[in-house]
Motif scaffolding. Structure first.
Motif, PDB file in Angstrom:
ATOM      1  N   PHE A 191      25.497 -34.426  50.242  1.00 21.55           N
ATOM      2  CA  PHE A 191      25.841 -34.398  51.598  1.00 21.55           C
ATOM      3  C   PHE A 191      25.248 -33.305  52.356  1.00 21.55           C
ATOM      4  CE2 PHE A 191      29.228 -36.843  49.519  1.00 21.55           C
ATOM      5  CZ  PHE A 191      29.687 -37.732  50.180  1.00 21.55           C
ATOM      6  N   ALA A 192      24.831 -33.625  53.597  1.00 14.81           N
ATOM      7  CA  ALA A 192      24.398 -32.468  54.505  1.00 14.81           C
ATOM      8  C   ALA A 192      25.191 -32.680  55.927  1.00 14.81           C
ATOM      9  CB  ALA A 192      22.945 -32.584  54.776  1.00 14.81           C
ATOM     10  N   TRP A 197      27.663 -30.203  63.433  1.00  9.17           N
ATOM     11  CA  TRP A 197      28.652 -30.165  62.457  1.00  9.17           C
ATOM     12  C   TRP A 197      29.701 -31.269  62.839  1.00  9.17           C
ATOM     13  CZ3 TRP A 197      30.380 -26.220  58.875  1.00  9.17           C
ATOM     14  CH2 TRP A 197      29.292 -25.488  58.379  1.00  9.17           C
ATOM     15  N   VAL A 198      29.160 -32.380  63.245  1.00  7.56           N
ATOM     16  CA  VAL A 198      30.198 -33.626  63.551  1.00  7.56           C
ATOM     17  C   VAL A 198      30.084 -34.740  62.344  1.00  7.56           C
ATOM     18  CG1 VAL A 198      30.589 -33.274  65.969  1.00  7.56           C
ATOM     19  CG2 VAL A 198      28.375 -34.264  65.227  1.00  7.56           C
ATOM     20  N   GLY A 199      30.348 -34.325  61.312  1.00  9.05           N
ATOM     21  CA  GLY A 199      30.216 -35.453  60.154  1.00  9.05           C
ATOM     22  C   GLY A 199      29.207 -34.987  59.357  1.00  9.05           C
ATOM     23  N   PHE A 200      28.841 -35.913  58.341  1.00  7.82           N
ATOM     24  CA  PHE A 200      27.677 -35.412  57.281  1.00  7.82           C
ATOM     25  C   PHE A 200      26.892 -36.717  57.103  1.00  7.82           C
ATOM     26  CE2 PHE A 200      31.673 -33.316  55.911  1.00  7.82           C
ATOM     27  CZ  PHE A 200      31.440 -32.144  55.446  1.00  7.82           C
ATOM     28  N   GLY A 203      22.749 -38.591  51.519  1.00  4.80           N
ATOM     29  CA  GLY A 203      21.170 -38.924  51.238  1.00  4.80           C
ATOM     30  C   GLY A 203      20.693 -38.529  49.765  1.00  4.80           C
ATOM     31  N   GLY A 204      19.518 -38.399  49.665  1.00  4.67           N
ATOM     32  CA  GLY A 204      18.823 -38.056  48.605  1.00  4.67           C
ATOM     33  C   GLY A 204      18.745 -36.495  48.483  1.00  4.67           C
ATOM     34  N   ALA A 205      18.345 -35.913  47.439  1.00  2.00           N
ATOM     35  CA  ALA A 205      18.141 -34.654  47.048  1.00  2.00           C
ATOM     36  C   ALA A 205      16.889 -34.456  45.940  1.00  2.00           C
ATOM     37  CB  ALA A 205      19.403 -33.838  46.627  1.00  2.00           C
ATOM     38  N   ALA A 206      16.356 -33.415  45.964  1.00  2.00           N
ATOM     39  CA  ALA A 206      15.490 -33.228  44.745  1.00  2.00           C
ATOM     40  C   ALA A 206      16.312 -33.035  43.563  1.00  2.00           C
ATOM     41  CB  ALA A 206      14.595 -31.966  45.058  1.00  2.00           C
ATOM     42  N   GLY A 210      21.098 -31.476  43.940  1.00  3.20           N
ATOM     43  CA  GLY A 210      22.093 -32.211  44.581  1.00  3.20           C
ATOM     44  C   GLY A 210      23.497 -32.165  43.814  1.00  3.20           C
ATOM     45  N   LEU A 211      24.270 -33.285  43.819  1.00  3.37           N
ATOM     46  CA  LEU A 211      25.675 -33.153  43.198  1.00  3.37           C
ATOM     47  C   LEU A 211      25.799 -33.861  42.137  1.00  3.37           C
ATOM     48  CD1 LEU A 211      27.581 -34.113  46.501  1.00  3.37           C
ATOM     49  CD2 LEU A 211      27.404 -31.748  45.250  1.00  3.37           C
ATOM     50  N   HIS A 212      24.694 -34.497  41.505  1.00  5.12           N
ATOM     51  CA  HIS A 212      24.598 -35.454  40.544  1.00  5.12           C
ATOM     52  C   HIS A 212      24.568 -34.372  39.188  1.00  5.12           C
ATOM     53  CE1 HIS A 212      24.139 -38.591  37.740  1.00  5.12           C
ATOM     54  NE2 HIS A 212      23.012 -39.138  38.112  1.00  5.12           N
ATOM     55  N   ASP A 213      25.818 -34.574  38.350  1.00  2.00           N
ATOM     56  CA  ASP A 213      25.970 -33.984  37.205  1.00  2.00           C
ATOM     57  C   ASP A 213      25.300 -34.968  36.005  1.00  2.00           C
ATOM     58  OD1 ASP A 213      27.075 -32.533  34.913  1.00  2.00           O
ATOM     59  OD2 ASP A 213      28.999 -32.526  35.500  1.00  2.00           O
TER      60      ASP A 213
END
Length: 264
Positions: A191-192, A197-200, A203-206, A210-213
């Protein structure tokens, strides 16, 4: 086995670049990275190819020593029959699909009827059908459907990034589907904050940033021990111009391959 899919070449295939990459060009780029698996997934030109063009594509893959998997959207019996034929042509042992296509949105009851009609041919051919986790169908519903049908050739294409859009947790998706996984789509996500700063934006990340465990996925699903292929793709937004976008897409592909190879 680590593989690349057409979504790893999303922008390189697109009409927004001066010279869109052909399918055979993607095959060659895959082999150049030392990868021996390619998943032709949601690639519209495939369905428009005539027999001669399909034979040429198959010959190119075989000449490069690539293993091919296929992917489509929808489970209408004629569609699944067509992709079973294509799988036979390419020597593919897996077809990935989703319950819904652009034209059809079956109820769970209809989906079960359609799958039961199509699966005997897959079972006879020894080809797996992997249904992707995504936001339009609850993971619990998808798993329950697969378990009701009980075919050894029916399973899950695991992409935990997709289910966030229906407020499911990726880790929960991984754990619920683990016994049924036949294919993994590999991409990182984050999330970005939007400007002001009005919402997120989601999308993708290298890969690895990112957040993928992903270590949790490897531990829970055990794809390497079970012979489940891991297919690289990306959620890369347009980077403002073609040169930057393609360079970033290629960098993300290399980064993901290196990440997967380092987490063995």
């Amino acid at each position: 086995m680590i593989g690349l899919g057409t979504y790893a070449f999303f922008w390189q295939h697109s009409d927004l670049v001066d010279e869109p990459l052909s399918l055979v060009g993607a095959f060659e780029a895959t082999k150049a990275l030392g990868v021996d698996l390619f998943q032709i997934c949601d690639y519209a030109p495939l369905e428009a190819m005539d027999d001669h063009e399909l034979a040429d594509a198959d010959a190119a893959a075989r000449d490069l020593g690539l293993t091919i998997e296929l992917g489509t959207k929808g489970i209408e019996p004629p569609r699944l029959a067509r992709f079973l034929d294509l799988a036979g042509l390419f020597g593919a042992t897996l077809v990935r699909s989703m319950l819904y296509s652009p034209e059809t949105r079956p109820s769970l009851t209809e989906a079960e009827e359609w799958l039961r009609a199509a699966l005997p041919a897959y079972e006879a051919s020894g080809i797996d059908l992997a249904l992707e986790t995504y936001e339009q169908v609850a993971t619990t519903d998808l798993v329950a459907l697969i378990e009701r049908i009980g075919s050894p050739r029916l399973g899950v294409c695991l992409d935990p990034a997709n289910v966030v859009a229906r407020l499911e947790r990726p880790r929960d998706c991984v754990e619920q589907t683990a016994p049924h996984v036949k294919n993994v789509h590999v991409k990182d996500f984050a999330f970005a904050r939007q400007p002001g700063w009005v919402g997120f934006t989601y999308g993708g990340a290298a890969m690895g940033e990112g957040l993928h465990d992903y270590p949790h996925l490897l531990e829970t699903v055990r794809p390497r021990e079970r012979g489940v292929n891991e297919v690289v793709e990306h959620w890369l937004s347009w980077q403002g111009d073609a040169e930057t976008t393609i360079r970033t897409e290629r960098e993300w592909t290399r980064t993901t391959i290196e990440y997967l190879r380092s987490h063995s």
